[in-house]
Design a protein around this motif. Structure first.
Motif, PDB file in Angstrom:
ATOM      1  N   ASN B 233      34.001  51.240 -41.009  1.00 61.14           N
ATOM      2  CA  ASN B 233      34.232  49.963 -41.670  1.00 61.14           C
ATOM      3  C   ASN B 233      33.570  49.928 -43.045  1.00 61.14           C
ATOM      4  OD1 ASN B 233      33.248  46.908 -42.136  1.00 61.14           O
ATOM      5  ND2 ASN B 233      35.173  46.926 -41.002  1.00 61.14           N
ATOM      6  N   VAL B 234      32.368  50.495 -43.139  1.00 62.22           N
ATOM      7  CA  VAL B 234      31.686  50.563 -44.441  1.00 62.22           C
ATOM      8  C   VAL B 234      32.524  51.404 -45.417  1.00 62.22           C
ATOM      9  CG1 VAL B 234      29.659  51.473 -45.667  1.00 62.22           C
ATOM     10  CG2 VAL B 234      29.366  50.167 -43.546  1.00 62.22           C
ATOM     11  N   VAL B 235      33.039  52.543 -44.940  1.00 59.33           N
ATOM     12  CA  VAL B 235      33.869  53.411 -45.784  1.00 59.33           C
ATOM     13  C   VAL B 235      35.118  52.666 -46.258  1.00 59.33           C
ATOM     14  CG1 VAL B 235      35.403  55.433 -45.717  1.00 59.33           C
ATOM     15  CG2 VAL B 235      33.072  55.610 -44.841  1.00 59.33           C
ATOM     16  N   LYS B 237      35.722  49.402 -46.505  1.00 59.30           N
ATOM     17  CA  LYS B 237      35.447  48.304 -47.444  1.00 59.30           C
ATOM     18  C   LYS B 237      34.943  48.823 -48.786  1.00 59.30           C
ATOM     19  CE  LYS B 237      34.959  44.718 -44.001  1.00 59.30           C
ATOM     20  NZ  LYS B 237      34.012  44.082 -43.071  1.00 59.30           N
ATOM     21  N   MET B 238      34.209  49.933 -48.746  1.00 62.11           N
ATOM     22  CA  MET B 238      33.731  50.522 -49.999  1.00 62.11           C
ATOM     23  C   MET B 238      34.924  51.062 -50.799  1.00 62.11           C
ATOM     24  SD  MET B 238      30.743  53.302 -50.364  1.00 62.11           S
ATOM     25  CE  MET B 238      30.737  54.452 -51.721  1.00 62.11           C
ATOM     26  N   ALA B 239      35.874  51.680 -50.119  1.00 66.61           N
ATOM     27  CA  ALA B 239      37.063  52.173 -50.810  1.00 66.61           C
ATOM     28  C   ALA B 239      37.850  50.998 -51.413  1.00 66.61           C
ATOM     29  CB  ALA B 239      37.942  52.967 -49.847  1.00 66.61           C
ATOM     30  N   GLU B 240      37.924  49.897 -50.682  1.00 71.86           N
ATOM     31  CA  GLU B 240      38.585  48.702 -51.215  1.00 71.86           C
ATOM     32  C   GLU B 240      37.870  48.218 -52.471  1.00 71.86           C
ATOM     33  OE1 GLU B 240      40.594  46.607 -47.274  1.00 71.86           O
ATOM     34  OE2 GLU B 240      38.549  46.050 -47.802  1.00 71.86           O
ATOM     35  N   SER B 241      36.534  48.306 -52.443  1.00 66.55           N
ATOM     36  CA  SER B 241      35.780  47.815 -53.603  1.00 66.55           C
ATOM     37  C   SER B 241      36.047  48.680 -54.834  1.00 66.55           C
ATOM     38  CB  SER B 241      34.285  47.734 -53.300  1.00 66.55           C
ATOM     39  OG  SER B 241      33.653  48.996 -53.402  1.00 66.55           O
ATOM     40  N   PHE B 242      36.367  49.963 -54.623  1.00 65.40           N
ATOM     41  CA  PHE B 242      36.693  50.807 -55.769  1.00 65.40           C
ATOM     42  C   PHE B 242      38.004  50.365 -56.404  1.00 65.40           C
ATOM     43  CE2 PHE B 242      33.297  53.561 -54.545  1.00 65.40           C
ATOM     44  CZ  PHE B 242      32.865  53.980 -55.778  1.00 65.40           C
TER      45      PHE B 242
END
Lengths: 314, 314
Positions: B233-235, B237-242
């Protein structure tokens, strides 16, 4: 202050280490004396070529080198004349105030834990990464890989260590702390995060601001983000891959350029008695320079002493 | 085939759901009959305005709606006339072959687990995310959030579920499987990853290629990457933030545009008896259309049957 630098560590040593020394000295640092540790025959000519003023350093000969893929414990034991073994010996005996190496990471960890040891009360020393943010400031994420399995109290200690680093090195007043998690509210997350949240909330030394999700890592709301080293390491390497993607796709953006984590130099081991900085194996001159600057800041700010005081109080 | 769609789910329902229906039908889908579930008075006029041919759908009235922030179990129990409750009732009784909603995620999970249930042998149904890669193909990462704490055997099952999805939906022959980890070699990682590695390696149904680090997530070497739902989930959401960072910084790049995970529509719940697709709350028309297409693929490929067979064999 005396800062020890392993001249033989890293894929591009000793040449890039020499470049780093040159870059560092170019800015002037009257209070720093560098203790360069490495093979005299390999290093001395490079120092001479680079016209580095001999009054700024002492070169200590190391007849052995620990390779990047050697078994850490075995190599440290058997190679007492290696630059890493000598560095820790100098640090332990007080002849240098900080030690930096971009060499075998495992050997650096083993050397750190078995020679200079953790500060009393610190259960697990930790490593962190700076997190660039769009406003130009930096956050800190920890642990990023040496503590893959953690208990809630480990994460709380990382939060204290990270807050002190943010205060004394990043110069952040009352730094905010976030818990990396997969939901916004208290009660969300895996068992570790659920158990850690109330401990962070109640802790008198921490300015806890709640959960931080994957999408908020680059957001300025938390100066210090804590997690176990498994997730932290995945986050760090994934952020690095975004930099690689940007470079490969010829995307020019000054913010994304800051995702070049190698340029930061290395990570300090937090929670140990003296500053130790572990560099990327692929460190270049600028990274070596940045690591020397960081060591200087850690010594000047007396970060280990502040950590010691905080952990005595607990 | 009959595909059920919750017209009331998501922040932009029912209008964007209607747009999705329109987009889907524009491509022609003679074998699909849509069962639209929602408030007749709100939905019928929008369908008429959009000039959607009534022969393509049946509208089923739902007098209640479960809000995005309602307590899932409570809401599902008390609102039997909600579009989500009716959808699961239709799915359970065989009146629809798949159910899609961008509504309350928790209610969708509860409905999935308590109405249609897991396929025999599947310990933990899972959700995944497509991973865009630079060569234009897609990988799959799972779990991305519903199984925050996992045992090694859960990760092995995710690998089997993901491989079947990659084979039948992404049309990858003999899909490769990687274990998300923090080192390259066997033996690295946290306790979970260390224990999972040999199980993946020995598994007869899996084409295991070893560990995948954070920097390799967008690399084509593994078609299916498994991890527990916390890191996943962290991965995600982090990809979404990019993607958000790229948009905010006005970076135009067609690869980074694919990090707009919302455009994919939603995530199928893998390991349950019938296709269920859970959409992002902020789904727009294109996302709804993509979810209908995915449901169609899952039904046509008989994915749940293939999963059933694989788990019987184990």
């Amino acid at each position: 202050m005396r800062i020890g630098l392993d001249m033989m560590g890293g894929d591009f040593a000793p040449l890039e280490a020499v470049k780093g020394v040159k870059l560092f000295l170019a800015n002037g640092a009257a209070d720093v004396h560098l203790v360069l540790i490495g093979d005299e025959q390999a290093v001395q000519p490079l120092l001479a070529d680079a016209r580095i003023d001999p009054s700024n350093y002492t070169l200590i000969h190391a007849s052995q080198v620990i390779g990047m893929h050697e078994h850490p414990t075995k190599a440290l034991k058997e190679k007492q004349q290696s630059s890493i073994a000598i560095g820790f010996h100098l640090l332990q005996s007080g002849k240098i105030d900080a030690f930096i190496s971009a060499g075998n990471t495992g050997a650096m960890m083993v050397g750190t834990f078995y020679s200079i040891k953790a500060i009393e009360g610190v259960q697990r020393p930790t490593i962190s990464t700076p997190i660039p943010r769009e406003d130009g400031s930096y956050g800190l994420l920890l642990d990023v890989g040496i503590n893959a399995d953690c208990k809630p109290e480990n994460l709380v200690q990382f939060a204290v260590l990270g807050s002190l680093y943010a205060k004394y090195i990043l110069r952040r007043d009352n730094p905010t702390v976030g818990l990396l998690n997969i939901g916004e509210e208290e009660g969300k997350g895996n068992l570790l995060a659920q158990a850690t949240y109330p401990l962070l909330k109640e802790h008198p030394l921490l300015n806890f601001v709640g959960n931080v999700e994957g999408r908020d890592i680059f957001d300025p709301r938390a100066d210090v983000i804590v997690c176990e080293g498994f997730t932290g390491n995945v986050v760090l390497k994934m952020a690095e891959s975004f930099h690689d993607i940007a470079v490969r796709r010829n995307i020019k953006d000054e913010y994304l350029e800051q995702f070049d984590f190698e340029s930061y130099g290395g990570t300090p081991v937090l929670g140990v008695s003296h500053p130790v900085i572990i560099g990327h194996g692929i460190s270049k001159g600028i990274a070596f320079k940045n690591m020397i600057v960081l060591a200087q800041q850690m010594i000047a700010s007396k970060l280990p002493d502040h950590i010691r005081e905080s952990f005595v109080k607990q």
